[in-house]
Design a protein around this motif. Structure first.
Motif, PDB file in Angstrom:
ATOM      1  N   TYR A   1     -11.118 -26.505 -32.104  1.00 23.44           N
ATOM      2  CA  TYR A   1     -11.258 -25.808 -33.377  1.00 23.44           C
ATOM      3  C   TYR A   1     -12.714 -25.811 -33.851  1.00 23.44           C
ATOM      4  CZ  TYR A   1     -10.393 -24.310 -38.142  1.00 23.44           C
ATOM      5  OH  TYR A   1     -10.418 -23.615 -39.333  1.00 23.44           O
ATOM      6  N   ASN A   2     -13.443 -26.884 -33.585  1.00 21.84           N
ATOM      7  CA  ASN A   2     -14.853 -26.942 -33.990  1.00 21.84           C
ATOM      8  C   ASN A   2     -15.685 -25.867 -33.302  1.00 21.84           C
ATOM      9  OD1 ASN A   2     -14.371 -29.137 -35.652  1.00 21.84           O
ATOM     10  ND2 ASN A   2     -14.801 -30.626 -34.046  1.00 21.84           N
ATOM     11  N   PRO A   5     -13.110 -21.677 -34.562  1.00 21.66           N
ATOM     12  CA  PRO A   5     -12.207 -21.956 -35.696  1.00 21.66           C
ATOM     13  C   PRO A   5     -11.355 -20.761 -36.124  1.00 21.66           C
ATOM     14  CG  PRO A   5     -14.408 -21.586 -36.503  1.00 21.66           C
ATOM     15  CD  PRO A   5     -14.500 -21.509 -35.003  1.00 21.66           C
ATOM     16  N   LYS A 233     -12.023 -29.676 -45.558  1.00 21.84           N
ATOM     17  CA  LYS A 233     -11.356 -29.348 -44.298  1.00 21.84           C
ATOM     18  C   LYS A 233      -9.884 -28.988 -44.494  1.00 21.84           C
ATOM     19  CE  LYS A 233     -12.393 -33.476 -42.847  1.00 21.84           C
ATOM     20  NZ  LYS A 233     -12.505 -34.702 -42.032  1.00 21.84           N
ATOM     21  N   ASP A 236      -8.443 -25.967 -42.768  1.00 21.33           N
ATOM     22  CA  ASP A 236      -8.638 -25.848 -41.318  1.00 21.33           C
ATOM     23  C   ASP A 236      -7.291 -25.786 -40.597  1.00 21.33           C
ATOM     24  OD1 ASP A 236     -11.275 -26.066 -41.875  1.00 21.33           O
ATOM     25  OD2 ASP A 236     -11.612 -27.966 -40.842  1.00 21.33           O
ATOM     26  N   SER A 238      -6.880 -26.999 -37.680  1.00 20.15           N
ATOM     27  CA  SER A 238      -7.023 -27.999 -36.621  1.00 20.15           C
ATOM     28  C   SER A 238      -5.825 -28.947 -36.598  1.00 20.15           C
ATOM     29  CB  SER A 238      -8.306 -28.808 -36.818  1.00 20.15           C
ATOM     30  OG  SER A 238      -8.245 -29.560 -38.017  1.00 20.15           O
TER      31      SER A 238
END
Length: 280
Positions: A1-2, A5, A233, A236, A238
């Motif tokens: 994801y980094n 994204p 975050k 996110d 993730s």
């Protein structure tokens, strides 16, 4: 994801060729194991490459970036919803009727879900039974109008999950994709904040005028349990964020029950007496 994204597992390219491609591959992709970090990495990379090779069909005449969510057919058995003992409602907005539409558990199918999720720009307006639908939450964010459901079931306690009405969700975007996400979340955050405050105020005033109609309105306080470091975050997609939020949700629920145990037990006891009375 980094590195990338974007949630390519949820949002799939639009167009007839893309939909056929997705239908062909999604069944075996969904069977990939995801128990360990190594399995999740392999699954994520496989799904990433399959999403990358998916043929797009983007044109100026297209009115949605993504195809209607194909994954819902794999994870939900809508036939079982009809045997659910409680109420279950899903809302959408009908363009032809110029009004909100609420689907009940006896009517909801995968088509109704796709109609209720047709968020403008992300998904094209969804055609169903000769009418055109858009996502309900874009017009009535929290659906704080249960109508006959409350009176029919003699509801005296309302618990709502205050997820959107948090100003900490409004953060400076970190990328163009993040800016697009915030363009959706930011107005919904403000609408949810106003709707929840107005709902509580109305029932407080109603309780003062008619004590016999008083309803306990309880808010699930997620904000108290989310650390400051997590807020940037929190949107996110993730795995680490989702796992963290799951744990926060569980902790919030446990604390909520302890704090409101007296109200919840009183409400449950009252509900039990009503049900026994109906049976007799």
């Amino acid at each position: 994801y980094n590195v990338f994204p974007v949630n390519y597992k949820i949002f799939h390219k639009a167009g007839p060729m893309a939909e056929a491609y997705t239908r062909f591959h999604q069944q075996w992709l969904s069977q990939l194991p995801r128990e360990t970090s190594g399995q999740r990495f392999i699954s994520d990379m496989t799904q990433f490459w399959m999403a990358s090779f998916c043929p797009p069909d983007v044109s100026g005449k297209q009115n949605g970036l993504c195809q209607p969510p194909p994954w819902i057919d794999l994870i939900v058995d809508f036939d079982k919803l009809q045997s659910f003992e409680g109420e279950f409602l899903m809302s959408a907005y009908c363009i032809e009727d110029e009004d909100d539409v609420t689907f009940g558990k006896d009517d909801i199918t995968a088509e109704h879900f796709k109609a209720a999720l047709a968020m403008p720009l992300i998904y094209a307006p969804y055609k169903m039974n000769g009418k055109t639908y858009l996502e309900g939450s874009a017009f009535d964010t929290l659906a704080f109008d249960p109508g006959e459901v409350m009176s029919r079931n003699l509801i005296d306690t309302v618990i709502y999950f205050d997820v959107l009405g948090q100003r900490k969700l409004i953060q400076e975007p970190t990328s163009i994709y993040d800016a697009w996400v915030h363009s959706i979340i930011n107005p919904l955050t403000r609408i949810a904040e106003m709707d929840s405050a107005n709902y509580e105020r109305i029932h407080e005033e109603l309780g003062k005028l008619h004590p016999e109609k008083k309803i306990d309105v309880l808010r699930m306080p997620f904000r108290k349990h989310i650390p400051d470091a997590q807020w940037p975050k929190v949107l996110d997609w993730s795995y680490s964020n989702m796992s963290t939020l799951f744990d926060i949700g569980y902790a919030t629920g446990a604390a909520f029950v302890e704090t409101n145990r007296a109200i919840l037990e009183r409400s449950a006891e009252k509900r039990k007496k009503v049900l026994l009375g109906k049976m007799e």
